[in-house]
Write a protein that holds these residues in place. Structure first.
Motif, PDB file in Angstrom:
ATOM      1  N   ILE A  31       0.823  -1.212   0.000  1.00  0.00           N
ATOM      2  CA  ILE A  31       0.000   0.000   0.000  1.00  0.00           C
ATOM      3  C   ILE A  31       0.855   1.260   0.000  1.00  0.00           C
ATOM      4  CG2 ILE A  31      -1.376   1.420   1.558  1.00  0.00           C
ATOM      5  CD1 ILE A  31      -3.402  -0.494   1.688  1.00  0.00           C
ATOM      6  N   GLU A  32       1.786   1.314   0.930  1.00  0.00           N
ATOM      7  CA  GLU A  32       2.592   2.542   1.024  1.00  0.00           C
ATOM      8  C   GLU A  32       3.404   2.734  -0.238  1.00  0.00           C
ATOM      9  OE1 GLU A  32       4.619   3.685   4.542  1.00  0.00           O
ATOM     10  OE2 GLU A  32       3.345   2.384   5.753  1.00  0.00           O
ATOM     11  N   GLU A  33       3.974   1.617  -0.693  1.00  0.00           N
ATOM     12  CA  GLU A  33       4.808   1.693  -1.889  1.00  0.00           C
ATOM     13  C   GLU A  33       4.009   2.254  -3.066  1.00  0.00           C
ATOM     14  OE1 GLU A  33       6.780  -2.073  -2.608  1.00  0.00           O
ATOM     15  OE2 GLU A  33       6.821  -1.575  -4.763  1.00  0.00           O
ATOM     16  N   ILE A  34       2.781   1.792  -3.208  1.00  0.00           N
ATOM     17  CA  ILE A  34       1.982   2.238  -4.352  1.00  0.00           C
ATOM     18  C   ILE A  34       1.528   3.680  -4.184  1.00  0.00           C
ATOM     19  CG2 ILE A  34      -0.198   1.843  -5.582  1.00  0.00           C
ATOM     20  CD1 ILE A  34       0.147  -1.088  -4.767  1.00  0.00           C
ATOM     21  N   LEU A  35       1.181   4.015  -2.954  1.00  0.00           N
ATOM     22  CA  LEU A  35       0.576   5.336  -2.774  1.00  0.00           C
ATOM     23  C   LEU A  35       1.588   6.459  -2.573  1.00  0.00           C
ATOM     24  CD1 LEU A  35      -2.603   4.573  -0.677  1.00  0.00           C
ATOM     25  CD2 LEU A  35      -2.426   5.059  -3.106  1.00  0.00           C
ATOM     26  N   GLN A  36       2.817   6.099  -2.198  1.00  0.00           N
ATOM     27  CA  GLN A  36       3.720   7.204  -1.852  1.00  0.00           C
ATOM     28  C   GLN A  36       4.004   8.124  -3.032  1.00  0.00           C
ATOM     29  OE1 GLN A  36       7.429   5.741  -0.371  1.00  0.00           O
ATOM     30  NE2 GLN A  36       7.772   4.385  -2.092  1.00  0.00           N
ATOM     31  N   ASN A  37       3.935   7.570  -4.239  1.00  0.00           N
ATOM     32  CA  ASN A  37       4.217   8.425  -5.388  1.00  0.00           C
ATOM     33  C   ASN A  37       2.972   8.732  -6.209  1.00  0.00           C
ATOM     34  OD1 ASN A  37       6.981   8.592  -4.882  1.00  0.00           O
ATOM     35  ND2 ASN A  37       7.217   6.483  -5.651  1.00  0.00           N
ATOM     36  N   ARG A  38       1.808   8.530  -5.604  1.00  0.00           N
ATOM     37  CA  ARG A  38       0.592   8.802  -6.380  1.00  0.00           C
ATOM     38  C   ARG A  38      -0.395   9.604  -5.562  1.00  0.00           C
ATOM     39  NH1 ARG A  38      -0.546   3.780 -10.253  1.00  0.00           N
ATOM     40  NH2 ARG A  38       1.117   2.421  -9.568  1.00  0.00           N
ATOM     41  N   SER A  39      -1.267  10.285  -6.258  1.00  0.00           N
ATOM     42  CA  SER A  39      -2.410  10.855  -5.543  1.00  0.00           C
ATOM     43  C   SER A  39      -3.629  10.005  -5.897  1.00  0.00           C
ATOM     44  CB  SER A  39      -2.619  12.316  -5.907  1.00  0.00           C
ATOM     45  OG  SER A  39      -2.927  12.413  -7.253  1.00  0.00           O
ATOM     46  N   LEU A  40      -4.577  10.009  -4.994  1.00  0.00           N
ATOM     47  CA  LEU A  40      -5.721   9.121  -5.143  1.00  0.00           C
ATOM     48  C   LEU A  40      -6.975   9.927  -5.488  1.00  0.00           C
ATOM     49  CD1 LEU A  40      -6.749   6.192  -4.612  1.00  0.00           C
ATOM     50  CD2 LEU A  40      -7.213   6.925  -2.285  1.00  0.00           C
ATOM     51  N   ILE A  41      -7.703   9.471  -6.498  1.00  0.00           N
ATOM     52  CA  ILE A  41      -8.973  10.126  -6.841  1.00  0.00           C
ATOM     53  C   ILE A  41     -10.055   9.046  -6.825  1.00  0.00           C
ATOM     54  CG2 ILE A  41     -10.260  11.438  -8.565  1.00  0.00           C
ATOM     55  CD1 ILE A  41      -7.547  12.322  -9.735  1.00  0.00           C
ATOM     56  N   ILE A  42     -11.033   9.202  -5.952  1.00  0.00           N
ATOM     57  CA  ILE A  42     -12.158   8.262  -5.929  1.00  0.00           C
ATOM     58  C   ILE A  42     -13.346   8.986  -6.535  1.00  0.00           C
ATOM     59  CG2 ILE A  42     -13.748   7.004  -4.429  1.00  0.00           C
ATOM     60  CD1 ILE A  42     -11.592   5.979  -2.983  1.00  0.00           C
ATOM     61  N   ALA A  43     -14.126   8.309  -7.336  1.00  0.00           N
ATOM     62  CA  ALA A  43     -15.351   8.924  -7.860  1.00  0.00           C
ATOM     63  C   ALA A  43     -16.499   7.953  -7.681  1.00  0.00           C
ATOM     64  CB  ALA A  43     -15.181   9.282  -9.334  1.00  0.00           C
ATOM     65  N   SER A  44     -17.590   8.455  -7.132  1.00  0.00           N
ATOM     66  CA  SER A  44     -18.775   7.615  -6.940  1.00  0.00           C
ATOM     67  C   SER A  44     -19.996   8.514  -7.007  1.00  0.00           C
ATOM     68  CB  SER A  44     -18.717   6.919  -5.577  1.00  0.00           C
ATOM     69  OG  SER A  44     -18.656   7.876  -4.551  1.00  0.00           O
ATOM     70  N   ASN A  45     -21.144   7.922  -7.241  1.00  0.00           N
ATOM     71  CA  ASN A  45     -22.351   8.738  -7.306  1.00  0.00           C
ATOM     72  C   ASN A  45     -22.574   9.471  -5.990  1.00  0.00           C
ATOM     73  OD1 ASN A  45     -24.993   9.605  -8.265  1.00  0.00           O
ATOM     74  ND2 ASN A  45     -25.728   8.188  -6.702  1.00  0.00           N
ATOM     75  N   ARG A  46     -22.541   8.744  -4.888  1.00  0.00           N
ATOM     76  CA  ARG A  46     -22.713   9.322  -3.547  1.00  0.00           C
ATOM     77  C   ARG A  46     -21.367   9.686  -2.944  1.00  0.00           C
ATOM     78  NH1 ARG A  46     -27.500   8.089  -0.422  1.00  0.00           N
ATOM     79  NH2 ARG A  46     -29.024   9.176  -1.693  1.00  0.00           N
ATOM     80  N   GLY A  47     -21.318  10.801  -2.268  1.00  0.00           N
ATOM     81  CA  GLY A  47     -20.067  11.206  -1.633  1.00  0.00           C
ATOM     82  C   GLY A  47     -19.899  10.593  -0.259  1.00  0.00           C
ATOM     83  N   PRO A  48     -18.727  10.773   0.345  1.00  0.00           N
ATOM     84  CA  PRO A  48     -18.465  10.196   1.665  1.00  0.00           C
ATOM     85  C   PRO A  48     -19.114  10.994   2.778  1.00  0.00           C
ATOM     86  CG  PRO A  48     -16.564  11.435   0.923  1.00  0.00           C
ATOM     87  CD  PRO A  48     -17.550  11.470  -0.206  1.00  0.00           C
ATOM     88  N   ILE A  49     -19.629  12.172   2.418  1.00  0.00           N
ATOM     89  CA  ILE A  49     -20.187  13.064   3.424  1.00  0.00           C
ATOM     90  C   ILE A  49     -21.239  13.921   2.731  1.00  0.00           C
ATOM     91  CG2 ILE A  49     -18.583  15.010   3.066  1.00  0.00           C
ATOM     92  CD1 ILE A  49     -18.262  14.933   6.193  1.00  0.00           C
ATOM     93  N   SER A  50     -22.196  14.410   3.511  1.00  0.00           N
ATOM     94  CA  SER A  50     -23.185  15.318   2.918  1.00  0.00           C
ATOM     95  C   SER A  50     -23.455  16.425   3.924  1.00  0.00           C
ATOM     96  CB  SER A  50     -24.461  14.528   2.619  1.00  0.00           C
ATOM     97  OG  SER A  50     -25.346  15.334   1.911  1.00  0.00           O
ATOM     98  N   PHE A  51     -23.734  17.623   3.403  1.00  0.00           N
ATOM     99  CA  PHE A  51     -23.942  18.773   4.287  1.00  0.00           C
ATOM    100  C   PHE A  51     -25.415  19.155   4.312  1.00  0.00           C
ATOM    101  CE2 PHE A  51     -19.596  18.982   2.825  1.00  0.00           C
ATOM    102  CZ  PHE A  51     -18.915  19.193   4.002  1.00  0.00           C
ATOM    103  N   GLN A  52     -25.847  19.645   5.467  1.00  0.00           N
ATOM    104  CA  GLN A  52     -27.184  20.237   5.524  1.00  0.00           C
ATOM    105  C   GLN A  52     -27.244  21.213   6.680  1.00  0.00           C
ATOM    106  OE1 GLN A  52     -29.026  16.411   5.696  1.00  0.00           O
ATOM    107  NE2 GLN A  52     -29.666  16.703   7.800  1.00  0.00           N
ATOM    108  N   LYS A  53     -28.287  22.072   6.662  1.00  0.00           N
ATOM    109  CA  LYS A  53     -28.392  23.050   7.748  1.00  0.00           C
ATOM    110  C   LYS A  53     -29.285  22.477   8.839  1.00  0.00           C
ATOM    111  CE  LYS A  53     -27.194  27.338   5.628  1.00  0.00           C
ATOM    112  NZ  LYS A  53     -27.626  27.767   4.316  1.00  0.00           N
ATOM    113  N   ASP A  54     -28.899  22.691  10.091  1.00  0.00           N
ATOM    114  CA  ASP A  54     -29.771  22.240  11.179  1.00  0.00           C
ATOM    115  C   ASP A  54     -30.867  23.294  11.426  1.00  0.00           C
ATOM    116  OD1 ASP A  54     -28.689  24.278  12.638  1.00  0.00           O
ATOM    117  OD2 ASP A  54     -27.432  23.009  13.898  1.00  0.00           O
TER     118      ASP A  54
END
Ligand code: GDG
Length: 520
Positions: A31-54
């Motif tokens: 993992i470290e070997e692969i990632l140390q020289n790369r940046s990671l881009i994930i794309a999915s329909n839903r995001g990891p977080i969502s915002f809303q007003k309380d």
């Protein structure tokens, strides 16, 4: 020949019981070997977080559930990480992009939201992805009636699916160009099939980046794909074959993909033995990476006071001697109606269970803007009502349905089952089948459809059912309810160890290791 014959497959063995390091990742050597020289881009329909007003108008964020978010959080500690997804709320649209800590630590992920027009999103998400591809890929086309592909479908395709895939590709291309290091792009699921090809067309051919696509749902045989108009089918296959690595949940899904390429792309050179396709001067590797759950955080949640409170109230409300439980999104692929009918069969065939067993169904509303989902909701309510009217009395409601989104309550119910029913018509994996055995406190029995990805891994500890067969399902319920204690314990322990041995982080490790072994 099978994908298991693939040379590098032997390197992709599960990493069992290894210690976690300070990043929170299991010790996955590459993992470290692969990632140390790369940046990671994930794309999915839903995001990891969502915002809303309380209620006070203050911005609050809600972290998405699911292991993918947790696993990425570990990776974000190792490299620069970006996550591109569609906005879900007005607040997401306003947010646009920015660093977010997903685990409360100082490590952040750059979350970027795309904001397609409402009509484009509707066509892409409900029109094509959920009404057409979902049904096709779960072998649920009812071809004498549904779907009909008409002018509206073509409009959804062109102005929705193609357009939103284009938006993703443009944003990812911008990010790949902006990153100082070569990017590793990890695309998720059936919403984004066109992105790999579109991205290739936007970026210079010599640019250094790696493109992987993971398909979370089943990939059926070429007969099913033959139902899709050639233009759509070709765009999807051509799209995916621009990726360097395409991942599926099971070996069978990967083989079906290879077969589909062979059937419909005369110019594709398919090598089943090595799990690869040569097409348009490019090699795509095909592998299976069965997804799993975040074992540690689920355990932590199961031990929390919140889940304890739900467990307590479920126990107060459900006093039957034994509980059959199911936890599902309300989706025809989950086969909920047949599950209820099977329970009716059980009560008919084995009346000794009358008043002693209750079927508790925790159902999460889903995709209700799609008409077939509304119909399915009505059908399952009617099916439960029929059983309750026929067998119930003022003291005992045979089937109890709890609807709504409440994950802690679902976990509490999973702790309490004597029998867990997962009888999906088709399921890429089915995470409930893995979560249940991990948290269950009653040495309960898992009834598992042979058409789930999970069945490939959990077969030895489960009672198998063919999903159409309600007689067999009723018999499996009976067998589960009456299984001798020693046998139950043995099966439950086996399931637990299978699930513990293979965490969500291993799922990511396997993908990164494959990338390293294939030299991508
Ligand atoms: C797709 C594929 C594949 C339950 N109640 C609530 C809630 N849950 C959780 C479950 C489970 C998850 O949601 C559902 O995952 P499944 O795997 O069972 O099914 P799909 O939603 O269809 O997922 C599937 C999966 O992708 C991953 O690749 O396994 O085959 O169809 O974890 O416990 N979650 C929330 N509220 C609830 O009330 N937030």
């Amino acid at each position: 020949m099978t994908l298991r014959d693939v040379e590098s497959y032997s390197a992709m063995k599960l990493i069992q019981g290894q210690p976690q390091d300070e990043t929170g990742m299991q010790d996955c050597s590459l993992i470290e070997e692969i990632l140390q020289n790369r940046s990671l881009i994930i794309a999915s329909n839903r995001g990891p977080i969502s915002f809303q007003k309380d209620e006070q108008g203050q911005m609050e964020s809600k972290r998405g559930g699911g292991g993918l978010v947790t696993a990425l959080t570990g990776l974000a500690n190792l490299t620069e990480a970006h996550w591109i997804a569609c906005a879900n709320t007005d607040e997401d649209r306003q947010w646009q992009r920015g660093p977010v800590s997903l685990d409360g630590s100082s490590n952040t992920v750059d979350v970027q939201f795309l904001a397609p027009q409402a009509a484009a999103y509707e066509g892409y998400y409900n029109g094509i992805a959920n009404s057409l591809l979902w049904f096709l890929q779960h072998s649920m086309l009812d071809i004498s009636r549904n779907p009909t592909i008409d002018r509206k479908t073509w409009q959804d395709w062109k102005d929705g699916y193609v357009a939103v895939n284009n938006l993703f590709a443009q944003r990812i291309a911008e990010q790949v160009r902006a990153s100082r290091r070569p990017s590793l792009v990890m695309l998720q699921d059936y919403h984004l099939y066109l992105v790999p090809r579109l991205l290739r067309s936007l970026l210079p051919p010599r640019m250094d980046y790696t493109l992987m696509h993971f398909v979370h749902i089943p990939w059926p045989g070429s007969e099913d794909w033959g139902m899709l108009p050639p233009k759509m089918r070709l765009a999807i296959l051509d799209g995916l074959l621009a990726a360097d690595l395409v991942g599926f949940q099971t070996r069978e899904d990967g083989l079906n993909f290879l077969r589909t390429c062979e059937s419909f792309l005369p110019r594709a050179y398919v090598k089943f033995k090595y799990g690869r396709v040569w097409y348009r001067n490019h090699m795509t590797h095909v592998r299976d990476f069965p997804i799993s759950i975040d074992v540690d955080s689920l355990r932590e949640l199961a031990d929390s006071a919140e889940v304890g409170a739900h467990r307590h109230s479920l126990l107060e409300e459900h006093t039957a001697q034994q509980l059959i439980v199911r936890v599902d999104r309300i989706d025809p692929s989950k086969n909920i109606v047949r599950g209820f009918r099977a329970f009716g069969e059980l009560l008919e065939m084995h009346p000794e269970h009358l008043e002693k067993v209750q079927f508790l169904a925790l159902l999460v509303p889903s995709r209700l803007n799609v008409e077939l989902y509304q119909q399915y909701l009505a059908e399952l309510m009617a099916a439960a009502g029929e059983v309750n009217v026929k067998y119930g009395n003022s003291e005992w409601e045979p089937i109890r349905i709890l609807t709504g989104e409440n994950y802690p309550r679902a976990v509490a119910a999973l702790e309490l089952y004597n029998v867990l029913v997962v009888n999906s018509l088709a399921d890429g994996m089915n995470l409930v089948a893995k979560e249940g055995p991990l948290v269950n406190r009653r040495e309960g029995v898992l009834i598992l459809s042979e058409r789930t990805g999970a069945f490939q891994q959990l077969e030895a500890g489960a009672l198998m059912v063919p999903p159409l067969d309600i007689y067999a399902t009723a018999e499996a319920m009976h067998q589960g309810l009456t299984m001798p204690e020693a046998e139950r314990k043995e099966k439950a322990a086996l399931l637990r160890s299978l699930v513990e041995g293979e965490d969500i982080v291993d799922w990511l490790c396997l993908q990164l290791e494959a990338i390293a072994h294939l030299g991508l």
